[in-house]
Design an enzyme around this catalytic site. Structure first.
Site, mmCIF file in Angstrom:
data_model
loop_
_atom_site.group_PDB
_atom_site.id
_atom_site.type_symbol
_atom_site.label_atom_id
_atom_site.label_comp_id
_atom_site.label_asym_id
_atom_site.label_seq_id
_atom_site.Cartn_x
_atom_site.Cartn_y
_atom_site.Cartn_z
ATOM 1 N N GLY A 1 0.866 -1.183 0.000
ATOM 2 C CA GLY A 1 0.000 0.000 0.000
ATOM 3 C C GLY A 1 0.897 1.226 0.000
ATOM 4 N N ALA A 2 0.509 2.220 -0.814
ATOM 5 C CA ALA A 2 1.402 3.353 -1.073
ATOM 6 C C ALA A 2 1.922 4.013 0.209
ATOM 7 C CB ALA A 2 0.665 4.364 -1.940
ATOM 8 N N ASP B 1 -1.094 5.484 -6.270
ATOM 9 C CA ASP B 1 0.310 5.186 -5.960
ATOM 10 C C ASP B 1 1.232 6.306 -6.417
ATOM 11 O OD1 ASP B 1 -1.144 2.388 -6.304
ATOM 12 O OD2 ASP B 1 0.534 2.195 -4.908
ATOM 13 N N ASN C 1 -2.582 3.682 -10.250
ATOM 14 C CA ASN C 1 -3.137 2.914 -9.123
ATOM 15 C C ASN C 1 -3.185 1.448 -9.553
ATOM 16 O OD1 ASN C 1 -4.267 2.984 -6.394
ATOM 17 N ND2 ASN C 1 -6.170 2.314 -7.342
HETATM 18 O O1 MRU Z 1 0.695 -3.387 -4.850
HETATM 19 P P1 MRU Z 1 0.106 -2.806 -3.619
HETATM 20 O O2 MRU Z 1 -0.799 -3.687 -2.863
HETATM 21 O O3 MRU Z 1 1.139 -2.124 -2.751
HETATM 22 O O4 MRU Z 1 -0.840 -1.738 -4.223
HETATM 23 C C1 MRU Z 1 -0.814 -0.439 -3.992
HETATM 24 C C2 MRU Z 1 -2.082 -0.070 -3.430
HETATM 25 O O5 MRU Z 1 -2.255 -0.253 -2.255
HETATM 26 C C3 MRU Z 1 -3.163 0.434 -4.252
HETATM 27 O O6 MRU Z 1 -2.885 0.660 -5.551
HETATM 28 C C4 MRU Z 1 -3.827 1.539 -3.504
HETATM 29 O O7 MRU Z 1 -4.972 1.911 -4.113
HETATM 30 C C5 MRU Z 1 -2.921 2.725 -3.279
HETATM 31 S S1 MRU Z 1 -3.297 3.640 -1.844
HETATM 32 C C6 MRU Z 1 -2.981 2.728 -0.432
#
Ligand code: MRU
Length: 341
Positions: A52-53, A225, A235
């Protein structure tokens, strides 16, 4: 966040160790993992123990602080932390801030890393406050991936307005896209919503158009992201499809993200580096049997290859607004630039 009645932080630095909720084990078991070294923290980012970002931003800042505490070569550590995952802007932002603070002293670096994690919490809270009025009583909201408190300490980005609406007494219903291949929606968003007592159901990734056609969705909210200077948003893969369909049906499509996710040095969404992950994530799935033993099974044709881009970019024209900690803005270059003045 409260898990089974107890307060937890998604991730924290205590002494020289980083502690994080192990997101790879959820929702089947809950445990907090200790990363004793910055290399351990790098591995946890890479293998998505923390994801998660915002959460990987906090993790990256803590990893940089751990490297400085250990008196390891800061330049090498910085490069290795930066190489863990390429797309989320918060990771690069955090490493830079903590690295620069480390030029002053190790103590400054630790304080900078802690301050960034706290700033995350404040930003997420304010995103919730600004986004909450978008949610009418009785709203049905579609979200993608996990942009809740696991992904963005301690309220989430996309889910923060939902939590504020629910805690304020509004009735809300959330459709959680399963988010193949890693199933962040089916595993993590659904688990968070259940913990919050929010009515929800998991839907297949390809159900969005059907739900919108049948007038079952009032609003789409997703996280981000990385956001380019022109308002294009990277995203989780599959986001762009939802945005196209939402525009087709005239359904508002909002992105929720703090200022640390904006990357003014990237002019256009096409310039955002998209992470490609292992084909194994597409070809195999894991889960517990009736006795709780985890198994991994092949779910595709043996021998076929798989392509696994982890993100896509939604052009600004498909986005109704971006909910930030400073308010809701239109995704245009002038509005974005004014946020940073
Ligand atoms: O690959 P991840 O699970 O790290 O994915 C990123 C995300 O969590 C999402 O794209 C999310 O919408 C971004 S904001 C927490």
């Amino acid at each position: 966040m409260r898990v089974a009645g107890q307060e937890y932080l998604t991730i924290r630095l205590e002494g020289t160790s980083v502690y994080m909720i192990d997101q790879n084990l959820l929702p089947f078991s809950f445990s907090v993992k200790e990363c004793k070294t910055w290399e351990d923290t790098c591995l946890a980012i890479r293998n998505m123990t923390v994801r998660g970002a915002g959460a990987i931003g906090a993790a990256a800042g803590f990893a940089m602080a751990q490297a400085l505490i250990a008196s390891d070569d800061p330049d090498e550590a910085k490069e290795r932390i930066r190489s863990t995952r390429p797309t989320a802007r918060d990771l690069f932002h955090a490493v830079e801030v903590v690295f620069e603070a480390g030029r002053v002293s190790v103590q400054s670096a630790v304080e900078a890393a802690q301050a960034l994690a706290r700033a995350n919490i404040e930003a997420a809270k304010n995103i919730g406050k600004y986004g909450e009025p978008l949610i009418a009583d009785g709203s049905r909201i579609l979200t993608h991936c996990n942009a809740g408190w696991l992904g963005f300490v301690d309220y989430g980005s996309a889910l923060s307005p939902v939590y504020f609406a629910h805690r304020g007494g509004k009735s809300v219903f959330v459709y959680a896209d399963e988010t193949r291949p890693r199933s962040q929606g089916a595993r993590l968003t659904a688990w968070e919503l259940a913990n919050e007592g929010i009515e929800h159901c998991i839907v297949p990734d390809n159900a969005g158009a059907y739900l919108m056609l049948k007038s079952m969705v009032d609003l789409v909210i997703v996280g981000a992201d990385r956001i380019a200077a022109n308002g294009d948003v990277a995203n989780k893969i599959g986001t762009f499809e939802k945005a196209i369909v939402a525009k087709h049906f005239g359904i508002p499509f909002f992105v929720a993200a703090p200022l640390s996710t904006f990357d003014l040095s990237t002019a256009h969404g096409n310039d955002i580096v998209i992470e490609e992950r292992s084909s194994d994530e597409v070809n195999y799935q894991s889960g517990p049997d009736q006795e709780g033993r985890i198994h991994t099974i092949r779910v595709s044709n043996p021998g076929s290859d798989a392509f696994n881009p982890a993100f896509d970019v939604t052009p600004a024209e498909f986005i109704s607004g971006i909910i930030t900690e400073k308010g809701i803005i239109k995704p245009d270059i002038g509005m974005i630039a004014s946020l940073f003045r």
